[in-house]
Design an enzyme around this catalytic site. Structure first.
Site, PDB file in Angstrom:
ATOM      1  N   CYS A   1       6.857  -0.285   6.684  1.00 40.92           N
ATOM      2  CA  CYS A   1       6.904   1.051   6.117  1.00 40.92           C
ATOM      3  C   CYS A   1       7.053   1.543   4.683  1.00 40.92           C
ATOM      4  CB  CYS A   1       6.087   2.053   6.912  1.00 40.92           C
ATOM      5  SG  CYS A   1       5.599   3.774   6.226  1.00 40.92           S
ATOM      6  N   LEU A   2       6.968   1.510   3.677  1.00 39.06           N
ATOM      7  CA  LEU A   2       8.342   2.261   3.042  1.00 39.06           C
ATOM      8  C   LEU A   2       8.404   3.455   3.222  1.00 39.06           C
ATOM      9  CD1 LEU A   2       6.062   1.528  -0.845  1.00 39.06           C
ATOM     10  CD2 LEU A   2       8.432   0.012   0.725  1.00 39.06           C
TER      11      LEU A   2
ATOM     12  N   GLY B   1       0.960  -1.215  -0.438  1.00 37.37           N
ATOM     13  CA  GLY B   1       0.106   0.085  -0.006  1.00 37.37           C
ATOM     14  C   GLY B   1       0.763   1.129   0.098  1.00 37.37           C
TER      15      GLY B   1
ATOM     16  N   GLN C   1       3.654   9.723   1.355  1.00 39.20           N
ATOM     17  CA  GLN C   1       4.917   9.281   1.344  1.00 39.20           C
ATOM     18  C   GLN C   1       5.455   9.349  -0.120  1.00 39.20           C
ATOM     19  OE1 GLN C   1       2.528   5.016   2.366  1.00 39.20           O
ATOM     20  NE2 GLN C   1       4.662   4.766   3.087  1.00 39.20           N
TER      21      GLN C   1
ATOM     22  N   HIS D   1      -1.034   7.269   7.410  1.00 37.95           N
ATOM     23  CA  HIS D   1       0.137   8.444   7.028  1.00 37.95           C
ATOM     24  C   HIS D   1      -1.170   9.529   6.417  1.00 37.95           C
ATOM     25  CE1 HIS D   1       3.425   5.601   6.118  1.00 37.95           C
ATOM     26  NE2 HIS D   1       2.378   4.975   5.536  1.00 37.95           N
TER      27      HIS D   1
ATOM     28  N   HIS E   1      -3.208   0.826   8.594  1.00 33.91           N
ATOM     29  CA  HIS E   1      -1.792   1.728   8.557  1.00 33.91           C
ATOM     30  C   HIS E   1      -1.328   2.739   7.214  1.00 33.91           C
ATOM     31  CE1 HIS E   1       2.582   0.750   7.833  1.00 33.91           C
ATOM     32  NE2 HIS E   1       1.948   1.981   6.737  1.00 33.91           N
ATOM     33  N   GLU E   2      -2.881   2.590   6.397  1.00 32.63           N
ATOM     34  CA  GLU E   2      -2.583   3.789   5.063  1.00 32.63           C
ATOM     35  C   GLU E   2      -2.709   5.480   5.694  1.00 32.63           C
ATOM     36  OE1 GLU E   2      -0.093   3.453   2.525  1.00 32.63           O
ATOM     37  OE2 GLU E   2      -0.123   1.165   2.950  1.00 32.63           O
TER      38      GLU E   2
END
Ligand code: NI
Length: 176
Positions: free
Chosen positions: A99-100, A46, A51, A145, A141-142
């Site tokens: 996480c990226l 995701g 981000q 952000h 999670h997304e």
């Protein structure tokens, strides 16, 4: 276009993102295309617009069955604009996340086990779903952000937070 993913420490990851005011615009479609290009290039599960430095309430997520992750159920490929999450119970469930924007690390995070989410796709069509398990975890999670929250801020037990290759030697990474 593959975009640079901001890493933890960048103040742009800590903002509360702005709502999208106009659906189905060329700008919104270009943003969504960039999010997918970037997520796929990095083999992510995701990605949220903040981000890649875009201050808007847009997230994407989803992947099919992957033999490398036999335990991870597929999650439908989804674009979610201006999402609203509503937990369906107070029940929390622990699970590992990455996480990226926090490359190389993994931590156990408590998340709502079941929730309802609503929002719009890139064309402005409404989306409403009830989900649980890993799907529910990825959405939480997304959407965190969009409120400037990175998963390490939700880790409660720091004995279960560390480097992915140390915690799970030999296992490929998939970050959100
Ligand atoms: Ni993330």
């Amino acid at each position: 276009m593959i975009r640079e993913v901001l890493r933890m420490g960048d103040a742009r990851l800590l903002r509360r993102a702005r709502a999208v005011e106009r659906h189905d615009t060329p700008e919104l479609h270009a943003l969504v295309a960039d999010l997918f290009d970037t997520m796929r290039a990095l083999d992510g599960a995701g990605l949220a617009a903040p981000q890649i430095g875009v201050d808007l309430r847009v997230v994407i997520f989803g992947f099919g069955h992957n033999p490398r992750y036999p335990d991870a159920p597929p999650v439908p490929e989804t674009v979610l604009v201006n999402p609203v999450l509503t937990p369906m119970s107070d029940e929390l469930e622990d699970g590992w996340e990455g996480c990226l924007s926090v490359p190389g690390l993994r931590g156990v995070v408590p998340r709502h086990k079941r929730l309802h989410y609503a929002g719009f796709d890139a064309h402005g069509a409404p989306i409403a779903r009830e989900v649980d398990g890993f799907h529910a975890r990825v959405v939480q999670h997304e959407c965190d952000h969009l409120d400037g929250i990175l998963y390490p801020m939700r880790v409660r037990d720091f004995t279960r937070f560390g480097f992915q290759d140390v915690l799970f030697p030999g296992q490929p990474a998939r970050d959100e």
